[in-house]
Design a protein around this motif. Structure first.
Motif, PDB file in Angstrom:
ATOM      1  N   ILE A  81      43.127 -25.496  94.482  1.00 50.46           N
ATOM      2  CA  ILE A  81      44.402 -27.213  93.741  1.00 50.46           C
ATOM      3  C   ILE A  81      45.083 -25.948  93.417  1.00 50.46           C
ATOM      4  O   ILE A  81      45.967 -26.301  92.881  1.00 50.46           O
ATOM      5  CB  ILE A  81      43.680 -27.880  93.822  1.00 50.46           C
ATOM      6  CG1 ILE A  81      42.673 -28.335  94.935  1.00 50.46           C
ATOM      7  CG2 ILE A  81      44.654 -29.237  93.609  1.00 50.46           C
ATOM      8  CD1 ILE A  81      42.075 -29.707  95.147  1.00 50.46           C
TER       9      ILE A  81
ATOM     10  N   LEU B  51      44.663 -32.534  99.737  1.00 47.55           N
ATOM     11  CA  LEU B  51      44.945 -31.604  98.782  1.00 47.55           C
ATOM     12  C   LEU B  51      45.686 -30.128  99.065  1.00 47.55           C
ATOM     13  O   LEU B  51      46.482 -29.410  98.016  1.00 47.55           O
ATOM     14  CB  LEU B  51      43.774 -31.168  98.412  1.00 47.55           C
ATOM     15  CG  LEU B  51      42.916 -32.531  97.495  1.00 47.55           C
ATOM     16  CD1 LEU B  51      41.316 -32.122  96.954  1.00 47.55           C
ATOM     17  CD2 LEU B  51      43.272 -32.768  95.966  1.00 47.55           C
ATOM     18  N   ALA B 260      37.389 -37.447  97.527  1.00 49.20           N
ATOM     19  CA  ALA B 260      38.648 -37.071  97.142  1.00 49.20           C
ATOM     20  C   ALA B 260      38.089 -35.323  97.368  1.00 49.20           C
ATOM     21  O   ALA B 260      38.810 -34.874  98.052  1.00 49.20           O
ATOM     22  CB  ALA B 260      39.198 -37.550  96.045  1.00 49.20           C
ATOM     23  N   PHE B 261      37.357 -34.870  96.544  1.00 46.15           N
ATOM     24  CA  PHE B 261      36.966 -33.569  96.037  1.00 46.15           C
ATOM     25  C   PHE B 261      35.884 -33.055  97.216  1.00 46.15           C
ATOM     26  O   PHE B 261      35.407 -31.575  97.193  1.00 46.15           O
ATOM     27  CB  PHE B 261      36.306 -33.849  94.532  1.00 46.15           C
ATOM     28  CG  PHE B 261      37.741 -34.341  93.899  1.00 46.15           C
ATOM     29  CD1 PHE B 261      39.407 -33.215  93.724  1.00 46.15           C
ATOM     30  CD2 PHE B 261      37.685 -34.679  93.198  1.00 46.15           C
ATOM     31  CE1 PHE B 261      40.102 -33.578  93.195  1.00 46.15           C
ATOM     32  CE2 PHE B 261      39.568 -35.792  92.730  1.00 46.15           C
ATOM     33  CZ  PHE B 261      40.001 -34.358  92.423  1.00 46.15           C
ATOM     34  N   PHE B 264      37.837 -33.919 101.133  1.00 45.60           N
ATOM     35  CA  PHE B 264      39.322 -33.428 101.158  1.00 45.60           C
ATOM     36  C   PHE B 264      39.979 -34.844 101.826  1.00 45.60           C
ATOM     37  O   PHE B 264      40.700 -34.097 102.545  1.00 45.60           O
ATOM     38  CB  PHE B 264      38.946 -32.255 101.445  1.00 45.60           C
ATOM     39  CG  PHE B 264      38.171 -31.314 101.336  1.00 45.60           C
ATOM     40  CD1 PHE B 264      38.737 -30.087  99.370  1.00 45.60           C
ATOM     41  CD2 PHE B 264      37.470 -30.777 101.895  1.00 45.60           C
ATOM     42  CE1 PHE B 264      37.915 -29.272  99.525  1.00 45.60           C
ATOM     43  CE2 PHE B 264      36.615 -30.027 101.330  1.00 45.60           C
ATOM     44  CZ  PHE B 264      36.839 -29.095 100.484  1.00 45.60           C
ATOM     45  N   PHE B 266      42.222 -37.196 100.643  1.00 42.81           N
ATOM     46  CA  PHE B 266      42.863 -37.734  99.332  1.00 42.81           C
ATOM     47  C   PHE B 266      43.284 -38.814  99.442  1.00 42.81           C
ATOM     48  O   PHE B 266      43.467 -40.206  98.630  1.00 42.81           O
ATOM     49  CB  PHE B 266      44.068 -36.464  98.175  1.00 42.81           C
ATOM     50  CG  PHE B 266      43.695 -36.740  97.067  1.00 42.81           C
ATOM     51  CD1 PHE B 266      42.630 -35.974  96.566  1.00 42.81           C
ATOM     52  CD2 PHE B 266      44.674 -36.943  96.707  1.00 42.81           C
ATOM     53  CE1 PHE B 266      42.541 -36.402  94.702  1.00 42.81           C
ATOM     54  CE2 PHE B 266      44.641 -37.027  95.216  1.00 42.81           C
ATOM     55  CZ  PHE B 266      43.634 -36.448  94.586  1.00 42.81           C
TER      56      PHE B 266
END
Lengths: 457, 299
Positions: A81, B51, B260-261, B264, B266
């Protein structure tokens, strides 16, 4: 004057708020290839490879960073990112499909140095696993691993067994076979009563026959139940790689799990809580502390088990035995391998590919084989690793390599949506291990996993 | 002479410019690190966003999914359970410590000791307790065995995990909370206690009739701050239990982070963050009104 001072202070304060300049690590120029791996045990070997690579490629050098497995993947995601990802990183079969979908990997066929990687140079089946659904190659194979049993010879001796007794154990989901008989006898409660003797107190066990590496929801039971389910003839998906349907609803799987987690209920294997829940104490430490006599684990842990010491600081001599023969009449081990991938963010993809090619080449694979940490992907490197363990450690690692030789391996399931699968499966598998849900509850989970394919289309 | 008459006017004008300059750093920080991310988060909650590729607008899809997601509702339940255990115990203990600090000791070093756990970072505190409470090797369980009790899987048993995490955070935050309350206690005039003593009131009566009512505005403020902080519990869970066993400690912030992380997604994670924001706004507003935090009885 006061105004000027205030302005100056504002500027200073604003600077303190985090307005720092560009990060130095984002500029990966200067011929330095950034390379990441997660296994600290492998770093010295690859450093040797990197030194040799730098000598042969003037103007290029490799900087290796190592991060533990847990932070490795989140750091990598953050790197994608924030554009701070490395040029090359060690990739895992469970993860690479997602990265292909996210478009962060560069197909190796499109880079000159790696365009000619030949599947036949590596142990059978390894290289093919790293091709995406589009047929392109996203990883260059570097090593492989299988599963075997590590045991504490002292515990075996105390129970009246010899290491040879471990070489042809068999199991079945009905009564557990000779394998369950052995681990029952290896289990000892606080009063010294063995698991197969009358008066055995299963709630106060001091040594379990079989160690536990958790419920196995995160990696298809690789170091937990995969060797059993596999030897019952079961496969995770209808085809591999890129399955379209999951098989968690099949009786072969559910019977295996009922038996396997039943070992914890019988007191022959520690419970979820006893190994520390979601922060489990690994099988190596369970054997080291005397909590377990036998434990299944992967070949990448050979040197970890080799370096164990007992409570008095003496070296603990741990032995290796093959996984038991199952209802299919054969042994089984998951066959998994790591590879190196080039990120699409790399500013020097051709240099990165050169390094990838070097790591999967003869010279580096032999260096890795001689460091005895993992089995390199090339057959010659594998031979070097077997010889190293035999000569330098007096350790027979053929229980790992025979699975490949005898073709009793099955491949790690490669699927899309890996992160969602783990998120759905892990809590449900934990619930089965804990005993809050029956094994049959996995049929519902199987439907949910199959639905993921629909959503993804 | 004219200069004297002009001076104050010019001075006032100068002050405004000066004030703006002084506010500017904080304002920039607020806009860049708070307002803009909040607005962008709200926008992303209406999109499908992984993301790495540009977000696609998908209307209310994320919110519909949220309402139907049993894990989300479970996370909310777990979080509320955590907040209740954490806040009730923490506030009661902090109040007791603060009153003791004021009434029993005047020693600065003793007051300082109360604050020391707060100097330890959350992650370090969580790691230390993870080791202390380990089922096999932890000294905590050794102590339990020594006094003749059974070992407890504090961080690996569904029933124990939230109370354990809540108490770890009480340990870390109680000193800080006590200090805030202590500061409030200092504003209560000593004369009131003197009057109380003259009337023959006991220490307990004075606490109930003088200390508590006059402390209300400060206590309300402390509660608002600690409740908001408590709802955002994350690091302790990430270090000690990672949401387990099963979903028993999957607090909302951890679920959002993982979505989110780790997965993926988000857009969906943003929608849940917006839900948390709404919950916090409502709770803060209610607290503010119910406790009449803006009024003091000390007039």
């Amino acid at each position: 004057m006061r105004l000027k001072l205030a302005f100056l202070m504002s500027a200073v304060l604003a600077a303190g708020c985090g307005w720092s300049g560009a990060d130095a690590t984002t500029e990966s120029g200067g011929g330095t290839i950034e390379y990441w791996l997660w296994d600290s045990g492998q770093q010295p070997g690859y450093q040797k490879c990197a030194d040799s690579f730098a000598k042969q490629n003037p103007g290029l050098n490799v900087h290796i960073s190592q991060y533990g497995w847990d932070v490795y993947w989140s750091k990598l995601t953050a790197g994608f990112i924030a554009d701070t990802a490395p040029d090359v990183f060690t990739d895992h079969l469970a993860k690479f499909a997602q990265f292909v979908d996210l478009g962060v990997l560069r197909p190796l066929d499109e880079l000159a140095p790696t365009a000619d990687i030949n599947d036949g140079d590596y142990q059978e089946g390894l290289a093919e696993l790293w091709k995406g659904q589009d047929g392109k190659r996203y990883g260059s194979p570097k090593d492989w691993d299988t599963i075997a049993m590590f045991y504490n010879p002292g515990a075996l001796r105390a129970a009246g067994f010899s290491p040879d007794d471990l070489s042809d154990l068999s199991w079945n989901p009905r009564d557990g076979g000779t394998f369950e008989k052995m681990i029952a006898h290896l289990t000892v409660d606080k009063n010294g009563v063995r698991g197969d003797e009358p008066g055995f107190d299963k709630n106060n066990v001091s040594q379990y026959g079989l160690g536990s590496d958790g419920a196995g929801g995160g990696g298809w039971g690789q170091t937990q139940w995969s060797a059993f389910a596999g030897s019952a003839g079961w496969q995770v998906t209808d085809r591999n790689p890129w399955g379209t349907r999951f098989n968690l609803d099949q009786p072969a799987f559910q019977d295996t799990l009922t038996w396997y987690f039943g070992l914890a209920r019988k007191g022959y294997m520690p419970s979820f809580a006893e190994i520390g829940g979601n922060n489990p104490v690994g099988p190596d430490k369970q054997i080291q502390s005397g909590l377990a006599a036998i434990a299944l684990d992967g070949s990448w842990k050979i040197s970890t088990f080799q370096n164990l010491t007992d409570t008095s600081g003496q070296k603990l001599k741990v032995g290796i035995a093959p996984t038991p023969i199952g209802p299919s009449g054969k042994r089984a081990s998951m066959f998994n391998g790591l590879a190196d991938s080039v990120t699409s963010l790399s500013k020097q993809p051709d240099n990165a590919a050169k390094w990838v090619k070097f790591m999967s080449g003869e010279e580096c694979q032999n260096i890795i084989g001689e460091s005895g940490i993992v089995f390199p992907a090339r057959p010659s490197g594998t031979e070097k690793a077997i010889a190293f363990n035999k000569d330098k450690r007096q350790l027979d690692v053929t229980p790992f390599t025979d699975q490949v030789k005898d073709k009793t391996t099955f491949l790690f399931p490669v699927t899309t949506n890996a992160a969602d699968i783990t998120a759905l499966l892990q809590p449900r598998m934990d619930a089965v291990y804990i005993g809050e849900s029956p094994v049959s509850s996995l049929t519902t989970v199987n439907d949910q996993l199959n639905d993921l394919f629909k959503v993804a289309q | 002479m004219a200069t004297i008459a002009d001076a104050p006017r010019r001075k006032r004008k100068d002050d405004t410019q000066l004030a703006i300059l002084f506010i500017l750093p904080a304002l920039i920080g607020f806009l860049v690190f708070l307002l803009w991310p909040t607005l962008r988060g709200i926008y992303l909650s209406f999109t499908k966003f992984n993301l790495l590729t540009p977000p696609e607008f998908n209307g209310l899809d994320n919110y519909v999914r949220m309402v139907q997601d049993p894990v989300f509702w479970n996370s909310l339940r777990v979080t509320v359970y955590y907040v209740i255990v954490n806040i009730v115990i923490q506030t009661a203990l902090a109040l007791a410590i603060a009153v003791m600090m004021q009434r029993l000791t005047k020693r600065t070093w003793l007051r300082g000791i109360v604050l020391t756990p707060y100097l330890v970072s959350n992650v370090v505190a969580a790691l230390i307790f993870l080791w202390i409470l380990d089922y096999q090797l932890g000294i905590g369980n050794r102590v339990l065995e020594l006094i003749g009790m059974d070992r407890i899987a504090f961080l690996a048993d569904s029933n124990w995990v939230i109370p354990t995490v809540a108490l770890i955070n009480v340990w870390r935050h109680v000193g800080y909370t006590a200090l805030l309350i202590f500061a409030g206690l200092q504003t209560i005039p000593e004369t009131l206690y003197e009057a109380g003593r003259t009337d023959g009131a006991s220490e307990l009566t004075m606490f109930r009739r003088i200390t508590l009512p006059l402390l209300r505005p400060i206590l309300a403020l402390v509660l608002i701050i600690t409740v908001v902080g408590s709802f955002q519990v994350f690091d302790t869970v990430a270090v000690t239990t990672r949401g387990g066993p099963i979903d028993s400690s999957r607090v909302l912030q951890y679920y959002i982070y993982d979505m989110a992380f780790g997965r993926f997604q988000f857009g969906y994670a943003s929608a849940m963050s917006v839900a948390l924001l709404v919950v916090l706004v409502v709770i803060t507003f209610l607290q503010y009104r119910l406790t009449r935090a803006e009024q003091s009885d000390l007039a």
